[in-house]
Each structure stands twice: as C-alpha cells, then as structure tokens.
Write a protein that holds these residues in place. Structure first.
Motif, PDB file in Angstrom:
ATOM      1  N   GLN B  12       0.820  -1.216   0.000  1.00  0.00           N
ATOM      2  CA  GLN B  12       0.000   0.000   0.000  1.00  0.00           C
ATOM      3  C   GLN B  12       0.845   1.254   0.000  1.00  0.00           C
ATOM      4  O   GLN B  12       1.956   1.281   0.530  1.00  0.00           O
ATOM      5  CB  GLN B  12      -0.977   0.005   1.179  1.00  0.00           C
ATOM      6  CG  GLN B  12      -0.359   0.095   2.565  1.00  0.00           C
ATOM      7  CD  GLN B  12      -1.417   0.107   3.657  1.00  0.00           C
ATOM      8  OE1 GLN B  12      -2.333  -0.731   3.678  1.00  0.00           O
ATOM      9  NE2 GLN B  12      -1.324   1.053   4.574  1.00  0.00           N
ATOM     10  N   THR B  14       0.095   5.849  -0.196  1.00  0.00           N
ATOM     11  CA  THR B  14      -0.953   6.876  -0.122  1.00  0.00           C
ATOM     12  C   THR B  14      -0.500   8.067  -0.951  1.00  0.00           C
ATOM     13  O   THR B  14       0.704   8.334  -1.079  1.00  0.00           O
ATOM     14  CB  THR B  14      -1.170   7.346   1.338  1.00  0.00           C
ATOM     15  OG1 THR B  14       0.084   7.806   1.865  1.00  0.00           O
ATOM     16  CG2 THR B  14      -1.700   6.228   2.210  1.00  0.00           C
ATOM     17  N   SER B  44      -5.872  11.536   5.772  1.00  0.00           N
ATOM     18  CA  SER B  44      -4.620  11.179   6.431  1.00  0.00           C
ATOM     19  C   SER B  44      -4.235  12.220   7.476  1.00  0.00           C
ATOM     20  O   SER B  44      -4.337  13.424   7.224  1.00  0.00           O
ATOM     21  CB  SER B  44      -3.496  11.068   5.390  1.00  0.00           C
ATOM     22  OG  SER B  44      -3.574   9.831   4.713  1.00  0.00           O
ATOM     23  N   LEU B  59      -5.688   5.900  -0.718  1.00  0.00           N
ATOM     24  CA  LEU B  59      -4.803   4.782  -0.426  1.00  0.00           C
ATOM     25  C   LEU B  59      -4.846   3.834  -1.626  1.00  0.00           C
ATOM     26  O   LEU B  59      -5.933   3.493  -2.108  1.00  0.00           O
ATOM     27  CB  LEU B  59      -5.227   4.048   0.844  1.00  0.00           C
ATOM     28  CG  LEU B  59      -4.292   2.922   1.275  1.00  0.00           C
ATOM     29  CD1 LEU B  59      -3.961   2.997   2.764  1.00  0.00           C
ATOM     30  CD2 LEU B  59      -4.893   1.553   0.955  1.00  0.00           C
TER      31      LEU B  59
ATOM     32  N   GLN C  38      -4.664   6.813   8.816  1.00  0.00           N
ATOM     33  CA  GLN C  38      -5.646   7.010   7.739  1.00  0.00           C
ATOM     34  C   GLN C  38      -7.033   6.667   8.251  1.00  0.00           C
ATOM     35  O   GLN C  38      -7.206   5.730   9.014  1.00  0.00           O
ATOM     36  CB  GLN C  38      -5.313   6.101   6.546  1.00  0.00           C
ATOM     37  CG  GLN C  38      -4.287   6.684   5.595  1.00  0.00           C
ATOM     38  CD  GLN C  38      -2.864   6.649   6.146  1.00  0.00           C
ATOM     39  OE1 GLN C  38      -2.461   5.647   6.715  1.00  0.00           O
ATOM     40  NE2 GLN C  38      -2.137   7.743   6.007  1.00  0.00           N
TER      41      GLN C  38
END
Lengths: 114, 114, 114
Positions: B12, B14, B44, B59, C38
């Motif tokens: 992952q 962001t 975030s 994300l 997040q």
C-alpha cells in the motif's frame, strides 16, 4: 494471544455492487463465520481480455477465525457473483483481549459445525 | 499455497490526488507488477514541520508477488509525486486457489524481467 | 528491515463517528505512538443483541512501531467511545527504507517513555 484462544485473521474480497457486498456480509454473519464485516467503497484497476479496466467496486473485509478460512472462502464463493473472486487472508498478530474474546464468542459454533 | 506457487502480498501507498493514484495503478498493471489495484478515498493525519496535518488522500492497495516487492516499490516511487511515499508490504497467508492462479498469470513475466 | 531498526505494524480500529476517529488520530500523533493515521469511510455489519446491525462507521488505520502496540491499544481505548473497540494488529513485512526511517523518527520517544 494464548495458545488455547482462536487465532484471528482478516479476509478480504471485492465485488462490483453494494447489494452483493451486503449479501456476502449477511451470509458470513448468519453462518457465524465472521465476527464483523466492513465494506469500503473503492475503484479497482485490473487487466481483462487485454484491456485495463477501472471499475467502481466494494471491498469486503471480514474478521474471522483463522481455522475457519476454508469454510469462509467457500461461503464467499457461494454468495459471490464472480466466477473467480479475490479472497485473500492476512493474519492478525495481536489484538485487544476483550475484543478477541467478543470475536471468539461471535464465531463460536459447536465442534461438529467446524 | 504450495512451495512452487508464487507467494503474494498486499502493498500500500498513499497519495494526495486521484489522478496520481490512477497513474500509479496503471503503471503497475502495465509493468505486470500487480494483478489488481484498489484505490480507497481516505483522510490522512500526520505531523509535518511540527504541525498536525489532516489531508484528503487516496490509499492505493496493490496485490503483487512477494518476490516483486523491490521492483514494485521502485515503480511506485517512479510514478509518485512525493519525495518519500509510504510503501508498506503485508504478506498474504492464504487465498482462493483459482484467484491466486489468476494473479500468478496476471503477473507472469519472463525470468529476465524479474 | 535490519535487526536494529524498529519493526512496524498497521493497527486498525473502527468507530461510529468521524469526530471520534479524528480524536483517536490526533491522540496517537500527540503521543508519538503512530507515524501517520488514515481514516476510511465504511459500513460495518455485526450481530448485537441477536440483531444484525449495518451501521456507517469509520476505520482508523495507524502505522506504528510493533513494540508500541500495547501503549497504542491503551491510547485507542482511552480516546474511544466504545466499551470494547476492535483493535487489531497486522505486521508489516517490508517497506520503503526512507519511509521507515521517517516513521521511526516520527515515533521516536526517549526510552523512559516506552
């Protein structure tokens, strides 16, 4: 998590409509195969027949006993509209003890049902 | 997952705009470094220059071969607008066999390309 | 991740209102227990007093040092409105080195505070 307590995992699948996501969530709860399920709105990118697809979908994340993964995957496939749905398991390393107790009770089924 | 089959992971990152998230997703698919990618709308929270920031972001979650993590991380950095993007790998412990086969075919590249 | 560098994990909880999710995020940042957090909009399905509930919630995902899990779980419980909140830890297997360095600095507290 002590040896006797069940181990937990997060199992995720994706689907293209919210009603289908809800159908999966309710099926897993009814079968006591998941303690709780979260549904996330997402966009999915993947290749299909040589074309890059970008489709709105929903990610379904179930909190389950690790020992129930095969039964849970079978229940997802039964409730899913795709021929080959994504079904992936990520293992939980630790958790809040009171929550894990609740999750163990929420997924308790007699031994014959396992 | 048998020893011969590739192991899979979820990676992952962001990013602060949807076009950038899509750029990353398409780059990973084009390079066959991810089988599929999901994009989630998020907020975030983090500290930056002593200030708590609360920013809308996206994300990006890629499903990839574990063996491709370094190449995938390099591709994310190349497509990313941040100097130091979050890139984290969580390993998949189990999955639906038919899905894992599909994911293995979707990320198959000849040995030289690995 | 070398032996000396801290190991990282993703810790998630869910809550029924965005202000509560934000309160948790800011508390974890202020205590330097998370590098970043997040917040995802979700729908949660679970059984409560024999009834299947389907409630809008928010999933809060913190990136933290694995060694801080107990302190982070305590901070989540202190800031949470639920009696028994979900608090689950998934361990990170690998990450971008520069990001992990940033996260280590963002969660650096003197030894006494650990």
């Amino acid at each position: 998590m002590s040896a006797k307590e069940p181990k937990f995992c997060v199992v995720q699948t994706t689907i293209d409509d919210e009603a289908g996501a809800e159908r999966i969530a309710r099926a897993l709860l009814a079968a006591k195969l998941a303690a709780c399920i979260q549904i996330f709105p997402i966009r999915s990118f993947y290749q299909w027949n040589g074309e890059t697809r970008a489709d709105p979908e929903f990610l379904v994340q179930a909190k389950a006993r690790t020992e129930d993964f095969q039964a849970l995957a079978a229940a997802i496939r039964a409730a899913h509209s795709y021929e080959v749905p994504e079904i992936l398991r990520l293992d939980v390393s630790a958790g809040d003890p009171a929550y894990l107790d609740w999750a163990a009770r929420a997924t308790a089924r007699d031994a014959a049902a396992r």
